[in-house]
Design an enzyme around this catalytic site. Structure first.
Site, mmCIF file in Angstrom:
data_model
loop_
_atom_site.group_PDB
_atom_site.id
_atom_site.type_symbol
_atom_site.label_atom_id
_atom_site.label_comp_id
_atom_site.label_asym_id
_atom_site.label_seq_id
_atom_site.Cartn_x
_atom_site.Cartn_y
_atom_site.Cartn_z
ATOM 1 N N GLY A 283 -15.749 7.947 25.409
ATOM 2 C CA GLY A 283 -16.456 8.775 24.433
ATOM 3 C C GLY A 283 -17.245 7.951 23.428
ATOM 4 O O GLY A 283 -18.439 8.201 23.186
ATOM 5 N N THR B 160 -12.971 -0.196 23.919
ATOM 6 C CA THR B 160 -11.888 0.233 24.788
ATOM 7 C C THR B 160 -10.706 0.605 23.889
ATOM 8 O O THR B 160 -10.774 0.457 22.667
ATOM 9 C CB THR B 160 -11.427 -0.897 25.733
ATOM 10 O OG1 THR B 160 -10.708 -1.874 24.966
ATOM 11 C CG2 THR B 160 -12.612 -1.580 26.401
ATOM 12 N N LYS C 267 -8.418 -1.038 17.994
ATOM 13 C CA LYS C 267 -7.556 -1.545 16.919
ATOM 14 C C LYS C 267 -6.612 -2.653 17.392
ATOM 15 O O LYS C 267 -6.093 -3.420 16.592
ATOM 16 C CB LYS C 267 -6.670 -0.394 16.390
ATOM 17 C CG LYS C 267 -7.415 0.676 15.662
ATOM 18 C CD LYS C 267 -6.529 1.867 15.366
ATOM 19 C CE LYS C 267 -6.576 2.927 16.430
ATOM 20 N NZ LYS C 267 -7.799 3.625 16.703
ATOM 21 N N VAL D 131 -10.510 1.722 11.365
ATOM 22 C CA VAL D 131 -9.811 2.602 10.412
ATOM 23 C C VAL D 131 -10.825 3.578 9.830
ATOM 24 O O VAL D 131 -11.885 3.160 9.358
ATOM 25 C CB VAL D 131 -9.183 1.792 9.248
ATOM 26 C CG1 VAL D 131 -8.383 2.723 8.329
ATOM 27 C CG2 VAL D 131 -8.314 0.661 9.754
ATOM 28 N N GLU E 130 -5.017 12.870 22.414
ATOM 29 C CA GLU E 130 -5.197 11.966 23.559
ATOM 30 C C GLU E 130 -4.725 12.720 24.808
ATOM 31 O O GLU E 130 -3.965 13.694 24.691
ATOM 32 C CB GLU E 130 -4.341 10.711 23.359
ATOM 33 C CG GLU E 130 -4.770 9.828 22.204
ATOM 34 C CD GLU E 130 -6.128 9.193 22.424
ATOM 35 O OE1 GLU E 130 -6.423 8.772 23.556
ATOM 36 O OE2 GLU E 130 -6.913 9.138 21.467
ATOM 37 N N LYS F 260 -3.487 1.414 12.142
ATOM 38 C CA LYS F 260 -4.534 1.508 11.110
ATOM 39 C C LYS F 260 -4.005 1.041 9.757
ATOM 40 O O LYS F 260 -4.693 0.323 9.028
ATOM 41 C CB LYS F 260 -5.034 2.958 10.983
ATOM 42 C CG LYS F 260 -5.735 3.475 12.221
ATOM 43 C CD LYS F 260 -6.150 4.922 12.034
ATOM 44 C CE LYS F 260 -6.539 5.560 13.354
ATOM 45 N NZ LYS F 260 -6.889 6.960 13.256
HETATM 46 N N1 LIG Z 1 -12.611 8.841 19.466
HETATM 47 C C1 LIG Z 1 -12.592 8.609 18.147
HETATM 48 O O1 LIG Z 1 -12.922 9.463 17.301
HETATM 49 C C2 LIG Z 1 -12.187 7.248 17.658
HETATM 50 C C3 LIG Z 1 -12.123 7.014 16.279
HETATM 51 C C4 LIG Z 1 -11.789 5.741 15.819
HETATM 52 C C5 LIG Z 1 -11.509 4.725 16.734
HETATM 53 N N2 LIG Z 1 -11.548 5.004 18.075
HETATM 54 C C6 LIG Z 1 -11.222 3.923 18.983
HETATM 55 O O2 LIG Z 1 -12.356 3.635 19.802
HETATM 56 C C7 LIG Z 1 -11.917 3.156 21.062
HETATM 57 C C8 LIG Z 1 -12.574 3.962 22.167
HETATM 58 O O3 LIG Z 1 -12.207 5.328 22.020
HETATM 59 P P1 LIG Z 1 -12.683 6.410 23.104
HETATM 60 O O4 LIG Z 1 -12.355 7.724 22.503
HETATM 61 O O5 LIG Z 1 -14.072 6.084 23.526
HETATM 62 O O6 LIG Z 1 -11.679 6.066 24.306
HETATM 63 P P2 LIG Z 1 -11.807 6.502 25.850
HETATM 64 O O7 LIG Z 1 -12.683 7.697 25.946
HETATM 65 O O8 LIG Z 1 -10.428 6.551 26.369
HETATM 66 O O9 LIG Z 1 -12.607 5.307 26.544
HETATM 67 C C9 LIG Z 1 -12.060 4.044 26.743
HETATM 68 C C10 LIG Z 1 -12.987 3.274 27.652
HETATM 69 O O10 LIG Z 1 -12.489 1.946 27.779
HETATM 70 C C11 LIG Z 1 -12.536 1.596 29.161
HETATM 71 N N3 LIG Z 1 -11.612 0.500 29.426
HETATM 72 C C12 LIG Z 1 -10.261 0.516 29.522
HETATM 73 N N4 LIG Z 1 -9.801 -0.730 29.770
HETATM 74 C C13 LIG Z 1 -10.900 -1.516 29.839
HETATM 75 C C14 LIG Z 1 -11.100 -2.900 30.072
HETATM 76 N N5 LIG Z 1 -10.073 -3.726 30.264
HETATM 77 N N6 LIG Z 1 -12.374 -3.367 30.063
HETATM 78 C C15 LIG Z 1 -13.443 -2.548 29.868
HETATM 79 N N7 LIG Z 1 -13.306 -1.244 29.645
HETATM 80 C C16 LIG Z 1 -12.056 -0.741 29.628
HETATM 81 C C17 LIG Z 1 -12.197 2.863 29.896
HETATM 82 O O11 LIG Z 1 -12.597 2.722 31.232
HETATM 83 P P3 LIG Z 1 -12.475 3.903 32.316
HETATM 84 O O12 LIG Z 1 -13.580 4.842 31.944
HETATM 85 O O13 LIG Z 1 -12.703 3.196 33.604
HETATM 86 O O14 LIG Z 1 -11.112 4.466 32.147
HETATM 87 C C18 LIG Z 1 -13.059 3.841 29.080
HETATM 88 O O15 LIG Z 1 -14.406 3.783 29.523
HETATM 89 C C19 LIG Z 1 -10.381 3.283 21.050
HETATM 90 O O16 LIG Z 1 -9.821 2.025 20.753
HETATM 91 C C20 LIG Z 1 -10.102 4.274 19.951
HETATM 92 O O17 LIG Z 1 -8.842 4.109 19.348
HETATM 93 C C21 LIG Z 1 -11.893 6.222 18.546
#
Ligand SMILES: NC(=O)c1ccc[n+]([C@@H]2O[C@H](COP(=O)([O-])OP(=O)(O)OC[C@H]3O[C@@H](n4cnc5c(N)ncnc54)[C@H](OP(=O)(O)O)[C@@H]3O)[C@@H](O)[C@H]2O)c1
Length: 354
Positions: free
Chosen positions: A13, A102, A126, A151, A209, A224
């Site tokens: 995302g 990631t 994080k 955070v 999640e 965080k």
């Molecule tokens: N969503 C929010 O509002 C939010 C807010 C603050 C912080 N964050 C942080 O931002 C980060 C991303 O969030 P998200 O919502 O985008 O998570 P997500 O939708 O679960 O996406 C994670 C991505 O990382 C990829 N991935 C996993 N292991 C990997 C590796 N070893 N090398 C390269 N890519 C890898 C996954 O690949 P696949 O597609 O192949 O599974 C997926 O494309 C997280 O750490 C989250 O805690 C998110």
């Protein structure tokens, strides 16, 4: 125009939103800063694209469209993150920015190699900053490593902590409501809804999640708060935190479907706690708090009419901000804000380091 090579780990995302923001803001960034972010590599957990001359915007759009539709990225099989960085370095790419969006552990060797090669780092992940202090300390007070979105999802939390630290203010505590999902759950439980019903709705709306235990365990909030504490200058470890999980230990290992089915076993206990708080004129909120001695993450009673019970807030209590703590209020999550925080970090890195 300065071309800045970019390597992006993670096309979920946040990663997809970031790529779209890079494309959409090209002319604004060129006009205001004379930078062009040239995305040379993007990788998900299994595949990657590597084009030393930079992927075109139409190639990037196709790749994020494929991922958004639930298809594979479409590139070739991915090497390890560390090997990937070595291959980019070997191709002669200099002064690149590595973006980690990631949610995975174990990125440290790749980050360390990238730093050694003079690359900048921008993370929403994080885990590198919340790992053991021995490995994480290299990422704090390091101008080549930015992590605003770790955070507060893009709110200027890290920037404010850095500012207070730079002016030599003394921190007393940092605290806040740091999970949108748990904020939603608390508000619904306060209305008298059973935990299991509120959880099913939160999951259905995509607030949790895929495995809601990742939110309910409190571990993400703890990371965080740990990061805030370390930014405040305290060399804390995860073991310095008391973390309250909102699910029973006997549900830790079952499937997600079974967990959802059995989540009603938490209904009565949590309903009683919310009712007791209400009887005392209080409300329960899931709060993370850290001082130099460690931290606590869990349900805490707040005065029902206090702003903190009704706002998404993070606050810093310091020597300068003593009677009236510095408070940052606003939406602390969301793909646009989180990706925006990463893009802001990339611009800062480009401006200050290259
Ligand atoms: N969503 C929010 O509002 C939010 C807010 C603050 C912080 N964050 C942080 O931002 C980060 C991303 O969030 P998200 O919502 O985008 O998570 P997500 O939708 O679960 O996406 C994670 C991505 O990382 C990829 N991935 C996993 N292991 C990997 C590796 N070893 N090398 C390269 N890519 C890898 C996954 O690949 P696949 O597609 O192949 O599974 C997926 O494309 C997280 O750490 C989250 O805690 C998110």
């Amino acid at each position: 125009m300065k071309e800045i090579p970019v390597i992006i780990f993670g096309v979920g995302g946040v990663g997809r939103t970031l790529i779209q923001q890079i494309i959409d803001s090209r002319s604004a960034i060129a006009n205001s800063n004379q930078y062009h972010f040239k995305v040379v590599a993007i990788a998900d957990s299994t595949q990657w694209f590597f084009v030393p001359e930079g992927l075109s915007d139409s190639e990037l759009t196709t790749a994020i469209g494929r991922k958004a539709a639930g298809n594979p990225l479409g590139g070739s099989q991915r090497p390890s993150a560390e090997k990937l960085i070595s291959m980019v370095v070997a191709a002669g790419v200099e002064n690149a920015i590595v973006v980690d969006v990631t949610a995975t552990g174990g990125m440290e060797p790749a980050i360390d190699l990238a730093l050694e090669k003079g690359y900048g780092i921008a993370l929403a992940n994080k885990k590198p900053h919340a790992g053991p202090w021995e490995t994480a300390q290299a990422y704090y007070n390091n101008g080549a490593v930015r992590h605003e979105s770790t955070v507060g999802g893009g709110e200027p939390i890290i920037a404010s902590l850095r500012y207070l630290s730079d002016i030599n203010d003394t921190f007393y505590s940092c605290e806040g409501q740091l999970s949108g999902t748990l904020g939603f759950m608390c508000r619904e439980l306060q209305k008298g809804r059973p935990f299991s019903e509120a959880l099913a709705e939160a999951k259905g709306l995509g607030y949790t999640e895929p495995d809601p235990r990742d939110d309910l365990s409190g571990e993400d909030v703890m990371r965080k708060v740990l990061i805030m504490g370390r930014m405040a200058g305290w060399q804390l470890e995860q073991s310095d935190f008391e973390v309250e999980s909102l699910y029973d230990a006997d549900l830790a290992d079952c499937s997600v479907a079974e967990f959802m089915e059995r989540s009603s076993q938490m209904d009565a206990g949590l309903a009683k706690r919310f009712a007791d708080a209400k009887a005392n004129g209080k409300v329960l909120r899931y709060v993370g708090r850290v001082t130099e001695n460690g931290g606590k993450v869990g349900l805490m009673e707040l005065d029902a009419d206090s702003p903190m019970a009704n706002l998404k807030y993070i606050q810093f209590h310091t020597e300068l901000y003593d009677e009236e703590p510095m408070m940052i209020i606003g939406a602390g999550a969301g793909l646009g804000m989180t990706a925006g925080g990463v893009l802001g970090d990339m611009i800062s890195l480009a401006r200050e380091n290259f």
